[in-house]
Scaffold this active site. Structure first.
Site, PDB file in Angstrom:
ATOM      1  N   GLY A 237       7.278  20.390 -27.141  1.00 37.54           N
ATOM      2  CA  GLY A 237       6.890  21.045 -28.380  1.00 37.54           C
ATOM      3  C   GLY A 237       5.841  22.125 -28.211  1.00 37.54           C
ATOM      4  N   CYS A 264       0.380  20.500 -17.710  1.00 42.26           N
ATOM      5  CA  CYS A 264       1.397  21.073 -18.592  1.00 42.26           C
ATOM      6  C   CYS A 264       0.900  21.165 -20.040  1.00 42.26           C
ATOM      7  CB  CYS A 264       2.690  20.284 -18.462  1.00 42.26           C
ATOM      8  SG  CYS A 264       4.140  21.186 -19.056  1.00 42.26           S
ATOM      9  N   HIS A 348       3.551  20.883 -12.407  1.00 44.94           N
ATOM     10  CA  HIS A 348       3.612  19.427 -12.272  1.00 44.94           C
ATOM     11  C   HIS A 348       3.316  18.992 -10.839  1.00 44.94           C
ATOM     12  CE1 HIS A 348       5.231  18.204 -16.251  1.00 44.94           C
ATOM     13  NE2 HIS A 348       5.592  19.477 -16.274  1.00 44.94           N
ATOM     14  N   GLU A 350       2.832  16.106  -9.753  1.00 44.53           N
ATOM     15  CA  GLU A 350       3.527  14.856  -9.430  1.00 44.53           C
ATOM     16  C   GLU A 350       4.969  15.100  -9.006  1.00 44.53           C
ATOM     17  OE1 GLU A 350       5.201  15.753 -13.359  1.00 44.53           O
ATOM     18  OE2 GLU A 350       3.240  16.017 -12.428  1.00 44.53           O
TER      19      GLU A 350
END
Length: 374
Positions: A237, A264, A348, A350
């Site tokens: 969103g 993010c 990201h 991860e």
């Protein structure tokens, strides 16, 4: 699939039947479709995979980033075939059907990518009817009338509703996922705006004791867990919409100099909390091979990205220092506050899927906590 401009894209449907409206975007990763489809950041989106072979290793319980699929559907070049992998539990098409997600095969995904690159992310309806009976004007009207992601808060819809503890570490081929007891480690409270599981695993592996709270948790609810640091998660969103309830909490955390790490959406919310602005990108960054320049030493990290909004670099206040830039378009990929123990990245670290160049950021966060709260 029909686009809001009336263009129709035909293919062979698989997975669930029916119709779903959302934003169609493209993703360039060659692997990791399970992680991508279950990433909560893809809520209300339809994914056009640029790699032609999707579904060839099936699906399993381990390579997922949430308990369910969050992407509305996907578009692929080649037909889904029987999986060939010793870990596979389901065919990809059956997996989509079980989770009420629609797939479209036999599409020229390179041409669609070119269209999206030129025109930007598009509102669209993906539909599947085995009999091929579609009300095209109605589908086009649905696509046109959909409000779009701008101004839409999706974080609260994908967030957990109850707090929970997390002890699972990263996966290994020999042992699967480990269970790590970090009771003596620093306590990190992760605010779930759409958390990926592999973020939690990396926090645990870095030595943290992790508690997850809902996106709408108040400052008092966060502090009730007595955190040593707070993590701001990824999520779907428009950050400006989520900011209405998230930013006041983040500002209170900054006021008490709580160590903060954001990824993010969490990165965007941290920026908004210090007075910066965000904007919707033309097409977004979604892939597992995005180069990012680290400004402190000019080294390049290959990163995994998934975002359609970004922080405007020229809106950063004096106390927010840019730390990383995208080498694709120069957009901001990381920041650090000079007057508070807080930092964030747009990409990201991860991975899941993607490279592991940026795992060090989780250790950096734990080291920051140790420095600020010995």
């Amino acid at each position: 699939m029909v686009l809001a401009d009336g263009q129709m894209i035909w293919g062979r449907g698989f997975g669930a039947t029916g119709a779903k409206v959302g934003e169609v975007c493209f993703h360039t990763a060659m692997t990791g479709y399970e992680e991508i489809m279950t990433d909560p950041s893809f809520a209300s989106q339809i994914i056009n995979f640029t790699f032609p072979h999707i579904g060839n290793v099936g699906a399993n319980r381990e390579d997922v980033e949430a308990k369910t699929l969050h992407a509305l559907g996907c578009i692929v070049r080649e037909d889904v075939t029987a999986p060939s992998n010793f870990r596979s539990l389901w065919r990809f098409d059956s997996w989509l059907k079980d989770h009420d997600r629609i797939g479209l095969a036999g599409v020229d995904t390179r041409a669609l990518t070119g269209l999206l690159r030129k025109k930007g992310a598009q509102n669209a309806v993906i539909a599947h009817d085995p009999k091929g009976q579609f009300d095209i004007p109605a589908l086009i009207e649905t696509a046109r009338s959909w409000a779009g992601l701008q101004g839409m808060d999706l974080a609260r819809s994908v967030s957990t509703h109850q707090s929970y503890n997390w002890q699972e570490g990263i996966w290994s081929l020999q042992n699967g996922y480990s269970v790590v007891d970090n009771q003596k480690g620093p306590h990190v409270v992760a605010i779930d705006y759409g958390l990926k599981h592999n973020i939690l695993r990396n926090l645990v592996e870095a030595g943290a004791r992790v508690t997850v709270v809902k996106a709408t948790a108040s400052f008092d609810e966060v502090m009730a867990h007595k955190p040593d640091g707070v993590f701001l998660s990824n999520g779907p969103g428009d950050p400006a919409a989520t900011a209405e309830y998230a930013v006041p909490v983040i500002r209170q955390l900054l006021d008490i100099k709580m160590p903060i790490f954001g990824i993010c959406l969490g990165h965007q919310l941290l920026a908004l909390a210090v007075g910066a602005t965000t904007y919707k990108m033309h097409q977004g960054h979604r892939g597992a091979n995005h180069p990012v320049k680290r400004l402190d030493d000019s080294k390049v990290e290959i990163t995994s990205m998934n975002h359609g909004f970004a922080v405007a670099t020229d809106s950063l206040p004096e106390q927010a220092r840019p730390t990383h830039l995208s080498l694709f378009d120069g957009s901001l990929a990381g920041l650090e506050l000079t007057d508070r123990p807080a930092f964030s990245v747009q990409y990201h670290p991860e991975a899941s899927p993607g490279p592991q160049d940026s795992y060090y950021l989780f250790t950096k966060f734990i080291d920051l906590i140790a420095k600020e709260r010995p």
